[in-house]
Design a protein around this motif. Structure first.
Motif, PDB file in Angstrom:
ATOM      1  N   GLY A 630      -6.081  12.972  -1.767  1.00  0.00           N
ATOM      2  CA  GLY A 630      -4.987  12.351  -1.023  1.00  0.00           C
ATOM      3  C   GLY A 630      -3.929  13.344  -0.610  1.00  0.00           C
ATOM      4  N   VAL A 643      -0.039   9.617  -1.890  1.00  0.00           N
ATOM      5  CA  VAL A 643      -0.775   8.658  -1.057  1.00  0.00           C
ATOM      6  C   VAL A 643      -2.251   8.908  -1.349  1.00  0.00           C
ATOM      7  N   HIS A 644      -2.862   8.027  -2.131  1.00  0.00           N
ATOM      8  CA  HIS A 644      -4.264   8.236  -2.500  1.00  0.00           C
ATOM      9  C   HIS A 644      -5.139   8.037  -1.267  1.00  0.00           C
ATOM     10  N   ALA A 646      -7.885   6.710  -0.935  1.00  0.00           N
ATOM     11  CA  ALA A 646      -8.495   5.378  -0.858  1.00  0.00           C
ATOM     12  C   ALA A 646      -7.567   4.368  -0.194  1.00  0.00           C
ATOM     13  N   SER A 647      -6.257   4.681  -0.164  1.00  0.00           N
ATOM     14  CA  SER A 647      -5.303   3.741   0.441  1.00  0.00           C
ATOM     15  C   SER A 647      -5.219   3.892   1.963  1.00  0.00           C
ATOM     16  N   GLN A 649      -6.623   3.013   4.940  1.00  0.00           N
ATOM     17  CA  GLN A 649      -7.604   1.995   5.305  1.00  0.00           C
ATOM     18  C   GLN A 649      -8.067   2.062   6.761  1.00  0.00           C
ATOM     19  N   ILE A 682       4.475   1.746  -3.361  1.00  0.00           N
ATOM     20  CA  ILE A 682       3.632   0.661  -3.880  1.00  0.00           C
ATOM     21  C   ILE A 682       3.523   0.696  -5.401  1.00  0.00           C
ATOM     22  N   ASP A 692       3.690   6.183  -6.400  1.00  0.00           N
ATOM     23  CA  ASP A 692       2.592   5.996  -5.439  1.00  0.00           C
ATOM     24  C   ASP A 692       3.132   5.432  -4.131  1.00  0.00           C
ATOM     25  N   GLU A 694       1.996   4.361   0.119  1.00  0.00           N
ATOM     26  CA  GLU A 694       0.934   4.163   1.108  1.00  0.00           C
ATOM     27  C   GLU A 694       1.552   4.388   2.477  1.00  0.00           C
TER      28      GLU A 694
END
Length: 732
Positions: A630, A643-644, A646-647, A649, A682, A692, A694
């Motif tokens: 990320g 910001v991972h 996986a987030s 989208q 988030i 965390d 996003e």
């Protein structure tokens, strides 16, 4: 012993191709039973000393030739680690950590993969670093178990003295490790308090880092014997500077005032006096106070408290250069010309009486023309102007040498009476702060030059040239940010880096560039050798100006007194002190790193706690770092969150190592460092010290098609509807 040396000599030989035990016994003509047993003993000893090792075919080689190294293990909270040696650093997978813990000295084996990456495994732990662990005792249905604050991977805990303490659920405790292994056998050394009580969170971090806010009875007993005021007999062999206009300049909340300034005009330019508290006069070599100061190494400054290196009676009392009282000092008197060069100097014991305890805020207001403050200190106006002029002269000289001014943003976390963070603001560095910095650097350089050329034992502040590998990496990052690194990579000069910062000054991505440049540098440390300071572009440098809060400065003072002021010429004692300075430098560097880690962990914890009330809020930030998992986004107040990947989208993103960016597979959208993004908080967890985010992706608005296209589409719809009515018997 002779035979062991012969074995090592053979293995060092460039023509050596590897031999088994049998082949070695033949080579050394040790084939009979007694000789063969003796050879096995030597080989086992050399293996035990980690000098030799065997390959998969049982052939003996030097350990280093088979990839075996001794290094320091760094364990990431996510489970993997790295082994750092003097020359390299390589990756250790979670399953290859063995029984190694963070900062252990380990014996490891490394290898190179097909893609050129290097990784390895921990073979053995040579020296354990962690001796104490802080955590929480959980009590459920009468059963007690321990959860460490910092992740200790693949370990169970066996605590032997629960019954000695009246613990409740979520009691914080300090454990002492008694034995190591898959299960750590420990005993509770101290009950810290209840997890959610004010101040317990910071105290837990300090104790885990072996930073104790309290002093022993033995230390305090010695402190009580020190006079609270300067005595007349202590003024002998000191230059009396009490009539000299002298001030201290510090922050409003400072209590340990260890430096003061005087200034005079001379025909060539200015005479600058830097007076430093003579702490070594009170902290005698080998005393209990000295032993404790050596162990602590430095004062530690965290959000709401200071853990001092010296007891308060010293650091805030007799050693502090408080106004309107006599204080013993060491003075570095420098005649500085209009080019910023020190053309003459003296270093000597002195006594001063500070006229005023000034703050950065008030000095800045004087320089900015604040009439109210100027009327309050009319007798200091000329002095402040002279200091500003001299500071500019000194700074211009350093800039010509190529000194790097990183000018990074530093946050100040404001907390309420219960220790809860109420705001995070940026610290300001104005003229007053820069003036004191310039004067202290000038004094440190002058004393270092004197110590070097007098060839006395001392301790220097060393900042070595950055490694080519890290500079090459930084050059790539700079290119991504839009800057070109000029000059060679192998032998880089400070001026090359400073010119890049000047080019970026005022740009949005300046602080990202500055931060990555700082990361590419070697860590500054202490050494008994004068190796220069790369960042300041100085050949001679040490720490002389803060003996209340740094042990290396205290050592410098002690050596000046012994070999310069008292003219000690004992060669044997000098050699002994030189060796001791070498050992003390390692200790001081280690304690400094430990203090920095503690300060950073507390900052991260309080920043995460501050963000807990902003979960769901939206912020503007800058991408400050990108990894495979990320990207990190930093807000204006220096809070950094992840910001991972996986987030994200809107696409599947790949990490591009060359450009340090994330690239969308279908949209080709790119996230790169220095880029402005809008994020939503988030999650925030003070105990994990994590924030965390996003990214809020702006949805593109679909444009209406042209009028002709709209008519054509409408006609197509009518035709489709007629056909459907026919199929349905006229009904739609």
């Amino acid at each position: 012993m002779k035979k062991k040396m012969e074995i090592l000599d053979l293995l060092h030989d460039s023509s050596y191709k590897g031999m088994t035990t049998a082949e070695l016994s033949c080579y050394f003509q040790m084939e009979d039973s007694a000789s063969f047993t003796e050879l096995l003993k030597y080989l086992n000893e050399l293996e035990g000393e980690r000098l030799i090792a065997r390959d998969s075919r049982e052939r003996y080689f030097l350990s280093s030739h088979l990839g075996y190294v001794t290094g320091t293990l760094r364990v990431n909270p996510k489970g993997f680690g790295f082994v750092d040696t003097t020359d390299t650093s390589f990756y250790i997978a979670k399953e290859a950590l063995g029984l190694g813990m963070d900062k252990d000295i380990v014996y490891a084996k490394s290898w190179t993969n097909n893609d050129g990456s290097v990784e390895g495994e921990v073979i053995d732990v040579i020296e354990h670093h962690i001796t104490h662990i802080v955590g929480v005792v959980k009590i459920k249905e009468g059963r007690r178990y321990f959860l460490p604050d910092s992740p200790i991977l693949n370990r169970r805990f066996r605590i032997t003295n629960y019954e000695d303490f009246h613990l409740v659920n979520d009691s914080k405790v300090l454990l002492k490790i008694d034995s190591y292994g898959a299960t750590l056998k420990c005993h509770i050394e101290k009950e810290i308090g209840y997890k959610y009580d004010p101040g317990i969170d910071i105290l837990s971090v300090l104790l885990e880092k072996d930073i104790n806010p309290e002093f022993s009875d033995a230390v305090m007993k010695e402190v009580m014997q020190i006079e609270e005021a300067v005595q007349d007999e202590e003024l002998r062999n000191r230059e009396d500077l009490r009539s000299l206009l002298t001030i201290t300049i510090d922050g409003e909340d400072a209590r340990d005032l260890d430096d003061a300034i005087s200034i005079e005009r001379i025909p060539e330019g200015y005479r600058l006096y830097v007076h430093i508290a003579d702490v070594s006069y009170y902290v005698r070599e080998g005393s209990e106070i000295d032993k404790e100061a050596y162990h602590r190494g430095t004062s530690v400054y965290v959000v709401d408290r200071v853990v001092p290196m010296l007891p308060h009676a010293l650091c805030n009392g007799i050693c502090s250069l408080n106004p309107h009282v006599d204080r013993l000092t060491l003075t570095c008197q420098m005649d500085i010309n209009r080019k910023g060069d020190v053309i003459n100097y003296k270093i000597f014991p002195s006594v001063i009486n500070s006229n005023e305890r000034m703050t950065y805020t008030n000095v800045n207001k004087i320089l900015e023309g604040d009439e109210k403050v100027q009327k309050r200190y009319p007798y200091l106006l000329d002095m402040c102007i002279q200091m500003k002029v001299l500071s500019d002269i000194i700074r211009r000289r350093r800039e010509k040498l190529g000194a790097i001014d990183f000018d990074t943003r530093e946050a100040k976390i404001l907390v309420d009476e219960k220790g809860k963070p109420k705001d995070i603001v940026l610290r300001e560095r104005k003229d007053a702060e820069r003036m004191i910095e310039d004067f202290m650097i000038a004094a440190n350089e002058t004393v270092a030059t004197h110590a070097k050329w007098m060839e006395i034992p001392s301790m220097y502040r060393v900042h070595e040239q950055p490694e080519p590998k890290k500079i090459r990496e930084f050059a790539r990052v700079a290119k991504v940010l839009g800057y070109t690194f000029q000059g060679g990579i192998q032998n880089v000069y400070p001026m090359q880096l400073q010119s890049l910062l000047k080019e970026a000054k005022g740009q949005d991505n300046y602080f990202v560039l500055s931060s990555f440049m700082l990361r590419s540098m070697q860590k500054a440390r202490y050494d008994n050798r004068c190796l220069g300071h790369f960042g300041l572009a100085l050949k001679e440098y040490l720490h002389f100006t803060s003996p209340i809060r740094r042990y290396p400065d205290l050592i410098v003072h002690r050596m000046l007194r012994k070999y310069v002021f008292n003219s000690n010429t004992n060669t044997e004692k000098m050699n002994s002190d030189e060796k001791w300075c070498e050992e003390a430098a390692i200790q001081a560097s280690d304690r400094e790193r430990n203090a920095v880690d503690a300060e950073r962990e507390v900052d991260d914890m309080k920043k995460a706690e501050y963000m807990e009330k902003y979960v769901g809020s939206v912020f503007d930030g800058v991408v400050s770092g990108i990894t495979k998992f990320g990207m990190f986004v930093e807000l204006e107040n220096t809070v950094e969150g992840l910001v991972h990947i996986a987030s994200l989208q809107d696409d599947y993103y790949h990490y591009d190592e060359t450009t340090h960016s994330l690239i969308g597979e279908h949209t080709a959208k790119v996230y790169r460092m220095g880029q402005h993004v809008r994020v939503k908080c988030i999650g925030a967890d003070r105990f994990k010290r994590e924030v965390d985010f996003e990214v809020l992706v702006q949805k593109s608005k679909k444009k209406s098609p042209p009028l002709k296209q709209q008519k054509r589409l409408a006609k197509q719809d009518r035709t489709r509807n007629r056909k459907r009515r026919k199929r349905k018997g006229g009904r739609l």
